[in-house]
Design an enzyme around this catalytic site. Structure first.
Site, PDB file in Angstrom:
ATOM      1  CG  ASP A  57      -4.818 -30.023  -3.900  1.00  0.00           C
ATOM      2  OD1 ASP A  57      -5.538 -31.006  -4.647  1.00  0.00           O
ATOM      3  OD2 ASP A  57      -3.982 -29.243  -4.497  1.00  0.00           O
ATOM      4  CG  MET A  86      -5.012 -34.690  -8.791  1.00  0.00           C
ATOM      5  SD  MET A  86      -5.709 -33.185  -9.745  1.00  0.00           S
ATOM      6  CE  MET A  86      -4.984 -33.536 -11.378  1.00  0.00           C
ATOM      7  CG  HIS A 119      -6.485 -32.671 -14.970  1.00  0.00           C
ATOM      8  ND1 HIS A 119      -5.527 -33.214 -15.399  1.00  0.00           N
ATOM      9  CD2 HIS A 119      -6.179 -31.293 -14.538  1.00  0.00           C
ATOM     10  CE1 HIS A 119      -4.541 -32.247 -15.234  1.00  0.00           C
ATOM     11  NE2 HIS A 119      -4.883 -31.507 -14.538  1.00  0.00           N
TER      12      HIS A 119
END
Ligand code: F6P
Length: 341
Positions: free
Chosen positions: A127, A169, A271
């Site tokens: 992130d 993500m 993922h």
């Protein structure tokens, strides 16, 4: 010294490179001994260890994931958690810990340090949202994976005159969306930091349809429509109280299809962004973090985290690094906005 190593939180490419560097320099140069704690903070909490010597770290540099395993265990949510950790470290003759993790894992490390545990932190997360460091390892690999996916989606979207919404993500920070969207030439990029107006997004999409190009909308999983709360698929929370994000891409594709009358599809990268081998940048950054983390432990710099500032690796207090999330500043988003529509 006998040093325990653990990896906590969501895994990311480069974890094994850190472990390897810590052990190679720690054992080879300083003569320290190592023990691996399994599955993040669960290892010290349950006293579950594995051998960690030069033999165990051979060949792991390019391998994704973590040989130690990971979890989102929060010892501060467990009755007597801190005492259990201290007792398990003492029983196993472990003098200090090197904790490799993101804001949650390192937040625990910061609090354990305050209660007397000798710990050094290493920042990881795809992130890139940890404070006090320019980059975390794992981020570059995730961005490259997302960019490659966007490149591929451009050609199929154009063949079928569709909008493709790519959900990436990043939790409450838009770094992956911003960088992969810029690198991949997205039609519009939506970040958690700037709530979006659906009408405006639809206008950008319509605009792109005027050309032979199809719209690619990159949306961060934590992005919010201005007039609606967070779109998620489940109410589930993890041990740190975080909601499981995801679902905005499918919702957005549905809205775009309704409003444009043209087919729209959602692709959730999920993922895939976290799996597999690290990029060269992440292998080198993770290796340098590992080398500097063992130096810090050797010099008893407890309560510190290694961090990247420019091209230098520095030490910063864990408490400072975990104080607030590093989000995308408005001026960085403005750079990307030039290309919308
Ligand atoms: O923090 C890394 C991350 O991949 C986030 O981008 C994402 O929201 C979260 O972890 C997913 O976690 P899990 O694999 O536990 O669902």
């Amino acid at each position: 010294m006998r040093i325990g190593v653990l990896t906590g939180g969501g895994d990311c490419p480069g974890l094994n490179a850190v472990i390897r560097a810590v052990v190679r320099k720690g054992a080879g140069t300083y003569g320290h001994e190592f023990v691996g704690f399994r599955d993040g903070w669960r290892g010290p909490l349950d006293g579950e260890t594995m051998p960690l010597g030069i033999e165990e770290v051979r060949g792991i540099l390019p391998r994704g994931g973590t040989i130690l395993g990971s979890s989102r265990t929060n010892p501060f949510r467990v009755d007597g958690g801190v005492e259990k950790i201290k007792a398990n470290l003492a029983d196993r003759g472990v003098d200090a810990l090197i904790a490799i993790g993101g804001e949650d894992t390192l937040g625990v490390a910061a609090k354990l340090h305050e209660s007397g545990v000798c710990v050094v932190g290493v920042p990881k997360t795809i992130d890139n949202d940890l404070g006090s460091t320019d980059y975390t390892f794992g981020f570059d690999t995730a961005v490259n994976i997302a960019m490659e996916a966007i490149d591929r989606l451009h050609t199929t979207a154009e063949s079928h005159h569709r909008t493709v919404v790519v959900e990436v993500m990043g939790r409450h920070a838009g770094w992956i969306a911003l960088q992969s969207g810029l690198a991949g030439g997205a039609n519009v990029i939506l970040l958690p930091e700037t709530p979006f107006d659906l009408d405006r997004v639809v206008a950008y999409v319509q605009d792109r349809f005027k050309t032979r190009y199809s719209p690619i909308v990159v949306v961060a999983e934590g992005a919010l429509p201005v007039d609606r709360g967070m779109v998620t698929q489940t109410e589930q929370l993890d041990a740190f109280g975080h909601a499981r994000l995801g679902g905005i891409g499918t919702w957005l594709a549905g809205e775009i299809e309704k409003r444009t009358g043209k087919e729209a599809r959602a692709v959730v990268l999920g993922h895939i962004q976290r799996g597999g081998t690290p990029s060269a940048f992440d292998r080198v950054l993770a290796t340098r973090f590992g080398l500097h983390a063992i130096d810090a432990a050797h010099e008893s710099a407890w309560g510190m985290m290694v961090a990247l500032r420019g091209t230098e690796i520095v030490r910063v207090p864990l408490a400072e690094a975990t104080r607030e999330l590093k989000t995308v500043p408005p001026e960085r988003y403005a750079e990307a906005e030039v290309f919308f529509g």
